[in-house]
Design a protein around this motif. Structure first.
Motif, PDB file in Angstrom:
ATOM      1  N   THR A  83      39.695  42.241  39.121  1.00 55.24           N
ATOM      2  CA  THR A  83      39.362  41.644  40.312  1.00 55.24           C
ATOM      3  C   THR A  83      38.709  40.461  40.069  1.00 55.24           C
ATOM      4  OG1 THR A  83      39.276  43.786  41.467  1.00 55.24           O
ATOM      5  CG2 THR A  83      38.487  41.968  42.527  1.00 55.24           C
TER       6      THR A  83
ATOM      7  N   ASN B 205      40.744  37.477  37.983  1.00 59.16           N
ATOM      8  CA  ASN B 205      41.592  37.039  38.513  1.00 59.16           C
ATOM      9  C   ASN B 205      41.009  35.809  39.312  1.00 59.16           C
ATOM     10  OD1 ASN B 205      43.933  38.124  37.757  1.00 59.16           O
ATOM     11  ND2 ASN B 205      44.150  39.386  39.560  1.00 59.16           N
TER      12      ASN B 205
ATOM     13  N   GLY C  83      53.198  37.379  38.554  1.00 60.71           N
ATOM     14  CA  GLY C  83      51.845  37.130  38.977  1.00 60.71           C
ATOM     15  C   GLY C  83      51.138  37.598  37.801  1.00 60.71           C
TER      16      GLY C  83
ATOM     17  N   ASN D 146      43.808  46.668  46.302  1.00 64.07           N
ATOM     18  CA  ASN D 146      44.548  45.349  45.773  1.00 64.07           C
ATOM     19  C   ASN D 146      45.371  45.580  44.424  1.00 64.07           C
ATOM     20  OD1 ASN D 146      43.302  43.950  48.024  1.00 64.07           O
ATOM     21  ND2 ASN D 146      41.337  43.890  46.654  1.00 64.07           N
ATOM     22  N   PHE D 147      45.025  46.546  43.828  1.00 66.57           N
ATOM     23  CA  PHE D 147      45.632  46.549  42.376  1.00 66.57           C
ATOM     24  C   PHE D 147      46.009  47.879  42.190  1.00 66.57           C
ATOM     25  CE2 PHE D 147      42.483  42.958  42.287  1.00 66.57           C
ATOM     26  CZ  PHE D 147      43.468  42.075  41.784  1.00 66.57           C
TER      27      PHE D 147
ATOM     28  N   ASP E  46      49.309  43.616  40.231  1.00 63.37           N
ATOM     29  CA  ASP E  46      49.090  43.549  41.861  1.00 63.37           C
ATOM     30  C   ASP E  46      49.473  45.036  42.395  1.00 63.37           C
ATOM     31  OD1 ASP E  46      48.286  41.488  43.756  1.00 63.37           O
ATOM     32  OD2 ASP E  46      49.973  42.267  44.714  1.00 63.37           O
ATOM     33  N   LYS E  47      49.059  45.109  43.652  1.00 63.28           N
ATOM     34  CA  LYS E  47      49.380  46.490  44.239  1.00 63.28           C
ATOM     35  C   LYS E  47      50.829  46.773  44.393  1.00 63.28           C
ATOM     36  CE  LYS E  47      48.040  49.211  48.057  1.00 63.28           C
ATOM     37  NZ  LYS E  47      47.741  50.641  47.342  1.00 63.28           N
ATOM     38  N   ASN E  48      51.754  45.528  44.671  1.00 63.95           N
ATOM     39  CA  ASN E  48      53.069  45.562  44.788  1.00 63.95           C
ATOM     40  C   ASN E  48      53.831  45.394  43.625  1.00 63.95           C
ATOM     41  OD1 ASN E  48      52.635  46.014  47.732  1.00 63.95           O
ATOM     42  ND2 ASN E  48      52.105  43.919  48.037  1.00 63.95           N
ATOM     43  N   ALA E  49      53.125  44.951  42.475  1.00 62.96           N
ATOM     44  CA  ALA E  49      53.923  44.631  41.277  1.00 62.96           C
ATOM     45  C   ALA E  49      54.541  45.876  40.688  1.00 62.96           C
ATOM     46  CB  ALA E  49      53.091  43.767  40.333  1.00 62.96           C
TER      47      ALA E  49
END
Lengths: 186, 235
Positions: free
Chosen positions: B115, B118, B174, B197-198, B215-218
């Motif tokens: 966090t 970044n 990212g 978030n992660f 990242d959460k969606n990565a």
């Protein structure tokens, strides 16, 4: 009757303290005068005698529970006085100066006694400690030869001999003194 | 009883009640007179020995005892207070230490690192070459055998007081983080973790534990695979 355990114990402790207090006060009233006098004849000084008496009774209070038999109180107190007196010499071993013992006796503090008594008192204080102590125990506390021997940790015959010599010395001096004065006047 | 013995006994104790002595005195007027004389002298001595006692001595003795008792009790109370204070202090220190020494878990710390890093990342954007990374990896007994991607940051950092190597890579999904830790210190961490978030994954690679955080969606799998292939640890 519902009395809480704590309260009951509290009362018991309190009454125990009160009992000890009463016992101590009885001891003070019964013996303070003779203990003071005895201390005086050991130390030959009024204020030191008072200090010794105070220290003696303070120690007596602190270990009063050790005194099981009231009959032993006198001997117990005398033992404490002797120890306190000895402690005095341990404390100031370095600044003791040799004085003529008889010369130290403070006569001014007995202004209310008769002249005759002052004279006898001066002679008593003038005896050496080994004769003075057994004699004082006999005169003040009414101790027998056996009791003195036990108190001073001496042989009874030794005590009897010392008492005999002490009185002999006093008698000689008491008889001689007027004669000496007579010669001087004549 | 002869004269000398009689005198000795009278001198030693003029008030003696010894029947022998009394009998001897009754039998001989001279002895009686001597006894009376010595007894009279003894009474004078007794009177003289009774020196006056300082006024109020008894009260003084009782008073000093009361003060001594009061002081003694106050001392005990002080002692109890000191003991209670000491215990309270120890409890306070212990519980503080206990609270402080229970830091957040390893994976939570990894997420926290990600966090914050970044946020700094855009300002110091530069690539780290493979030698620099290898130099740092060597302390874990590992090295890169092929390129891992665009490594922007390679830093040692501490997760739960365990020294780890933190690599930040710029990927098509990212920035992503790889943490390399000694396996024996990190193998308690869960295999999947994350926050709002992660997300992260943990796997073991020979002697090391690897955390990959993105990242959460990565999708973490491509980077995880690359790490498996690119880093070799000596046995």
């Amino acid at each position: 009757m519902p009395i809480s355990r704590n309260k009951l114990q509290g009362v018991r402790v309190l009454s125990g303290m009160k009992q000890k207090q009463q016992r101590y006060e009885a001891l003070v009233h019964a013996f303070h005068a003779d203990i003071y006098r005895y201390a005086y004849y050991l130390a030959k000084d009024k204020s030191i005698a008072e200090d010794i008496a105070q220290e003696t009774f303070l120690r007596a209070w602190r270990s009063l529970d050790a005194l099981k038999d009231e009959k032993a109180a006198k001997a117990w107190l005398i033992t404490i006085v002797r120890r306190e007196n000895a402690r005095r010499f341990e404390k100031k071993q370095l600044d003791i100066v040799e004085y003529d013992e008889a010369a130290i006796v403070d006569e001014t503090c007995f202004a209310d006694s008769t002249v005759q008594q002052n004279e006898v008192h001066r002679l008593l204080a003038g005896l050496t400690l080994e004769y003075r102590e057994p004699l004082i125990l006999q005169l003040i506390f009414g101790y027998s030869g056996e009791e003195i021997a036990a108190q001073l940790n001496l042989n009874k015959n030794t005590v009897m001999t010392r008492l005999f010599r002490a009185r002999n010395q006093l008698k000689d001096t008491l008889v001689k003194t007027p004669e000496v004065r007579g010669h001087q006047n004549g | 009883m002869d004269e000398l013995e009689f005198r000795r006994r009278i001198y030693a104790d003029p008030d003696t009640l010894d029947p022998e002595v009394i009998k001897a005195a009754e039998a001989d007027p001279d002895k009686q007179a001597f006894r009376d004389h010595i007894r009279q002298m003894n009474n004078e001595l007794k009177q003289a020995a009774k020196i006056p006692v300082p006024e109020g001595l008894a009260h003084k003795l009782i008073w000093q005892q009361a003060t001594d008792d009061f002081n003694a009790r106050r001392k005990t109370q002080r002692w109890y207070t000191a003991l209670a204070a000491s215990i309270a202090l120890v409890i306070g220190v212990m519980s503080t230490l206990w609270l402080v020494q229970r830091p957040p878990s390893l994976e939570t710390q990894a997420l926290a690192h990600v966090t914050h890093l970044n946020q700094e990342l855009p300002e110091n954007r530069y690539s780290v070459n493979i030698e620099q990374v290898n130099a740092k990896l060597a302390s874990f007994g590992g090295r890169l055998v092929s390129t891992l991607g665009n490594i922007q940051v390679a830093n040692f950092c501490h997760l739960q007081s365990v020294r780890s190597l933190h690599l930040i890579l710029d990927t098509e999904q990212g920035p992503m983080s790889v943490f390399i830790l000694p396996s024996e210190k990190a193998n308690q961490a869960p295999e999947q973790f994350g926050n709002n978030n992660f997300q992260g994954t943990r796997f073991d690679l020979q002697r090391a534990s690897i955390l990959v955080v993105g990242d959460k969606n990565a999708d973490l799998n491509p980077l995880s695979e690359r790490v498996r292939k690119s880093i070799r640890f000596s046995a």
